[in-house]
Motif scaffolding. Sequence first.
Motif, PDB file in Angstrom:
ATOM      1  N   ALA A 113       3.285  -2.974   7.725  1.00 49.41           N
ATOM      2  CA  ALA A 113       2.194  -2.654   8.655  1.00 49.41           C
ATOM      3  C   ALA A 113       2.168  -1.159   8.940  1.00 49.41           C
ATOM      4  O   ALA A 113       3.209  -0.530   9.086  1.00 49.41           O
ATOM      5  N   LYS A 114       0.974  -0.662   8.975  1.00 48.61           N
ATOM      6  CA  LYS A 114       0.848   0.751   9.335  1.00 48.61           C
ATOM      7  C   LYS A 114       0.946   0.862  10.830  1.00 48.61           C
ATOM      8  O   LYS A 114       0.340   0.106  11.578  1.00 48.61           O
ATOM      9  N   ARG A 115       1.723   1.820  11.262  1.00 42.77           N
ATOM     10  CA  ARG A 115       1.795   2.063  12.700  1.00 42.77           C
ATOM     11  C   ARG A 115       1.429   3.509  12.956  1.00 42.77           C
ATOM     12  O   ARG A 115       1.803   4.384  12.189  1.00 42.77           O
TER      13      ARG A 115
ATOM     14  N   PHE B  27       3.742   9.655  -3.819  1.00 47.27           N
ATOM     15  CA  PHE B  27       2.954  10.582  -3.029  1.00 47.27           C
ATOM     16  C   PHE B  27       1.478  10.457  -3.436  1.00 47.27           C
ATOM     17  O   PHE B  27       1.166  10.481  -4.615  1.00 47.27           O
ATOM     18  N   VAL B  28       0.603  10.258  -2.502  1.00 47.39           N
ATOM     19  CA  VAL B  28      -0.824  10.186  -2.827  1.00 47.39           C
ATOM     20  C   VAL B  28      -1.420  11.586  -2.648  1.00 47.39           C
ATOM     21  O   VAL B  28      -1.419  12.125  -1.553  1.00 47.39           O
ATOM     22  N   ALA B  29      -1.843  12.143  -3.756  1.00 47.82           N
ATOM     23  CA  ALA B  29      -2.301  13.541  -3.740  1.00 47.82           C
ATOM     24  C   ALA B  29      -3.430  13.742  -2.740  1.00 47.82           C
ATOM     25  O   ALA B  29      -4.191  12.821  -2.452  1.00 47.82           O
TER      26      ALA B  29
ATOM     27  N   GLY C 176       4.432   3.591   4.851  1.00 47.00           N
ATOM     28  CA  GLY C 176       3.375   3.694   3.859  1.00 47.00           C
ATOM     29  C   GLY C 176       3.600   4.919   2.990  1.00 47.00           C
ATOM     30  O   GLY C 176       4.646   5.551   3.035  1.00 47.00           O
ATOM     31  N   GLN C 177       2.567   5.227   2.183  1.00 48.16           N
ATOM     32  CA  GLN C 177       2.694   6.379   1.320  1.00 48.16           C
ATOM     33  C   GLN C 177       2.140   7.613   2.034  1.00 48.16           C
ATOM     34  O   GLN C 177       1.265   7.479   2.898  1.00 48.16           O
ATOM     35  N   PHE C 178       2.648   8.762   1.627  1.00 53.43           N
ATOM     36  CA  PHE C 178       2.026   9.994   2.124  1.00 53.43           C
ATOM     37  C   PHE C 178       0.604  10.008   1.577  1.00 53.43           C
ATOM     38  O   PHE C 178       0.401  10.026   0.356  1.00 53.43           O
ATOM     39  N   ASN C 179      -0.370   9.974   2.459  1.00 52.74           N
ATOM     40  CA  ASN C 179      -1.748   9.705   2.044  1.00 52.74           C
ATOM     41  C   ASN C 179      -2.646  10.458   3.009  1.00 52.74           C
ATOM     42  O   ASN C 179      -2.808  10.084   4.170  1.00 52.74           O
ATOM     43  N   THR C 180      -3.220  11.542   2.535  1.00 50.57           N
ATOM     44  CA  THR C 180      -4.016  12.391   3.444  1.00 50.57           C
ATOM     45  C   THR C 180      -5.260  11.662   3.930  1.00 50.57           C
ATOM     46  O   THR C 180      -5.770  11.975   5.009  1.00 50.57           O
ATOM     47  N   THR C 181      -5.716  10.703   3.161  1.00 44.65           N
ATOM     48  CA  THR C 181      -6.967  10.029   3.534  1.00 44.65           C
ATOM     49  C   THR C 181      -6.847   9.355   4.898  1.00 44.65           C
ATOM     50  O   THR C 181      -7.773   9.357   5.701  1.00 44.65           O
ATOM     51  N   ARG C 182      -5.695   8.820   5.201  1.00 44.22           N
ATOM     52  CA  ARG C 182      -5.594   8.139   6.500  1.00 44.22           C
ATOM     53  C   ARG C 182      -5.626   9.140   7.665  1.00 44.22           C
ATOM     54  O   ARG C 182      -6.028   8.777   8.767  1.00 44.22           O
ATOM     55  N   CYS C 183      -5.233  10.368   7.397  1.00 45.22           N
ATOM     56  CA  CYS C 183      -5.386  11.377   8.443  1.00 45.22           C
ATOM     57  C   CYS C 183      -6.866  11.711   8.670  1.00 45.22           C
ATOM     58  O   CYS C 183      -7.309  11.939   9.788  1.00 45.22           O
ATOM     59  N   LEU C 184      -7.617  11.755   7.550  1.00 46.86           N
ATOM     60  CA  LEU C 184      -9.044  12.057   7.681  1.00 46.86           C
ATOM     61  C   LEU C 184      -9.736  10.925   8.430  1.00 46.86           C
ATOM     62  O   LEU C 184     -10.607  11.160   9.276  1.00 46.86           O
ATOM     63  N   GLU C 185      -9.323   9.720   8.157  1.00 44.89           N
ATOM     64  CA  GLU C 185      -9.895   8.589   8.901  1.00 44.89           C
ATOM     65  C   GLU C 185      -9.557   8.699  10.386  1.00 44.89           C
ATOM     66  O   GLU C 185     -10.386   8.405  11.243  1.00 44.89           O
ATOM     67  N   ALA C 186      -8.340   9.161  10.648  1.00 40.81           N
ATOM     68  CA  ALA C 186      -7.948   9.331  12.047  1.00 40.81           C
ATOM     69  C   ALA C 186      -8.838  10.372  12.724  1.00 40.81           C
ATOM     70  O   ALA C 186      -9.283  10.192  13.857  1.00 40.81           O
TER      71      ALA C 186
HETATM   72  C1  LIG Z   1      -4.788   5.945   1.493  1.00 35.00           C
HETATM   73  O1  LIG Z   1      -5.344   5.640   2.770  1.00 35.00           O
HETATM   74  C2  LIG Z   1      -6.638   5.110   2.719  1.00 35.00           C
HETATM   75  C3  LIG Z   1      -7.156   4.988   4.139  1.00 35.00           C
HETATM   76  O2  LIG Z   1      -6.248   4.262   4.922  1.00 35.00           O
HETATM   77  C4  LIG Z   1      -6.649   3.794   1.964  1.00 35.00           C
HETATM   78  O3  LIG Z   1      -7.976   3.295   1.873  1.00 35.00           O
HETATM   79  C5  LIG Z   1      -6.083   4.025   0.577  1.00 35.00           C
HETATM   80  O4  LIG Z   1      -5.956   2.792  -0.080  1.00 35.00           O
HETATM   81  C6  LIG Z   1      -4.719   4.681   0.666  1.00 35.00           C
HETATM   82  N1  LIG Z   1      -4.254   4.982  -0.671  1.00 35.00           N
HETATM   83  C7  LIG Z   1      -3.103   4.526  -1.125  1.00 35.00           C
HETATM   84  C8  LIG Z   1      -2.790   4.867  -2.531  1.00 35.00           C
HETATM   85  O5  LIG Z   1      -2.365   3.845  -0.418  1.00 35.00           O
END
Ligand SMILES: *[C@@H]1O[C@H](CO)[C@@H](O)[C@H](O)[C@H]1NC(C)=O
Length: 503
Positions: free
Chosen positions: A2-4, A44-46, A84-94
């Motif tokens: 779970a993401k926290r 690492f997710v670029a 979870g993975q280092f993933n900049t996208t979730r910061c942008l969503e935040a």
């Molecule tokens: C990165 O985060 C986004 C937003 O939470 C998610 O949609 C995406 O699947 C994530 N990517 C990976 C590789 O986990």
Amino acid sequence: MAKRYVLLLASALCVRGQGIDFDALDALNAETNGPHYNQLEGPFVAAAALPGYSDSLSLGNIAIEVPTCGSADTYLGVRIFTSGQFNTTRCLEACSGVGACQFVNVYNLRENSNLVGQFCALYSRAWDASYAYNVGQYRGNSLFTISDSYAFANLLRPATPAQCPDEECKREIVKCFNNGPAQASAYCSQLTPFTTTVATTTPTSTTSIATTVIVATQRTTQTITVTATQTVPSSTTTVSGYYTGNAQQAKRAPSSSSSIVVATPSCIATTNYPPDRITSACSCIGVPAKTVRVTQTAAAMTTTNTNTVRATTTVTVATTSVTTTVTVTGGVATATLPAATPSPLDFEAADQSGTWTWATNNPQGWDLGVVSTPDRTNQPTRAFRVVDSQYLGFAVLTSVQGFNLQPGATYQLSLLVQTTVLDAGNTASRIYLSMFSSTGNCGAAFNPISGGVPAGNGWYRFSFNFVVVQQQDTNCKIGVTYTRNQGTATHYVDNFSVAKISN
Ligand SMILES: *[C@@H]1O[C@H](CO)[C@@H](O)[C@H](O)[C@H]1NC(C)=O
Ligand SMILES: *[C@@H]1O[C@H](CO)[C@@H](O)[C@H](O)[C@H]1NC(C)=O
């Protein structure tokens, strides 16, 4: 897993800029019963942008740290992901989920060698790479370091243009300026052009598909040299000013305006405000500093064996100005020296030798000297006394210093006299008064003095206006001649004065 995450709002107080938000980290650790290191999972997710966000700006191992002075109120808090993975996208969503969020700095935080988590520091305005200052912080014995730092701007929420009250820092500067508006506006108007980079162009890649990221900003200082020319005369003729009767004071020559530097108002001098904040605050008080907007070309280094090109951009952040004064000579200047001011002519000094000289050709019959005697108000004062006890010879009293009198001008010569020989018309018939120089009578010869006006306690004031005659030597001295009297005569003189009345 779970993401926290946790979102904590920063205090709106003006504090040291947000580097690592330890308060948020402590709150998270309290909530999760202690730190849980190294929970992030690879790979690492670029860095990749969401639609609506700028391309990632890589800051390497440095995090954004906004200036001390009050931009803390642009900090909206942090989201920390410990799994979870280092993933900049979730910061942008935040960021998208927080109404005011306009900018996010994503980075991994390590405590010593332990990975703490992925941080998303949210801000209500975009900061450029020049605010990447935070290379790590000690907390107690632990060294917290940054890696994988990326910044993104939310392009769907364009930056509101900076307005005067917007930023604490500028408010502080404006408040400071308002303490001393005159100095502030002089200070602002002398600021040298401030160079700001409005765009950075990156040379298009010549070799490969490499992506260029800016990893560091090199700050340079530009120096502007201004050359001022001043002319000084190659020779000077010195003349002496005429005595006027007033104390003469040399005036200080005004300094050349090109060398005046208005001091930085002290209330902002101690804080290292960014130059653009200062010039922006100057605009608030109506004295905009000139800003030179330039487009910088980023120097790109390209390689073919990596897919990331690391580039350095050079930004001119400060301009200093150097004024060089070039002195040339020519012409002749006339310097007028102030007229010498003779010593007071009141006999009060213990030693009269530099002021008066006296003599007689019959020392047996004449007694000369400075004595204490009652003045006009019956208080003791010092005056020059002559006692003539024989009908033989004469005495003279002469000022030692001369007065440089202006030919053609009218002067008044006056003195106080008390005498036992006072005839009709208040004539002191045994006292002759003159002013004379080495080339003759200066126009003042009153033989004897007459027309005395009672001045109190037996004293008379004698005043004479005269026009100074034209002659070679205008350095005129006062002379008093005492002539013999049948029967003992006593004369006192005091408080001579010479003053110019008109040209
Ligand atoms: C990165 O985060 C986004 C937003 O939470 C998610 O949609 C995406 O699947 C994530 N990517 C990976 C590789 O986990
Ligand atoms: C002369 O001037 C001095 C200083 O003003 C004063 O004290 C003194 O009484 C004057 N002399 C006489 C005779 O009044």
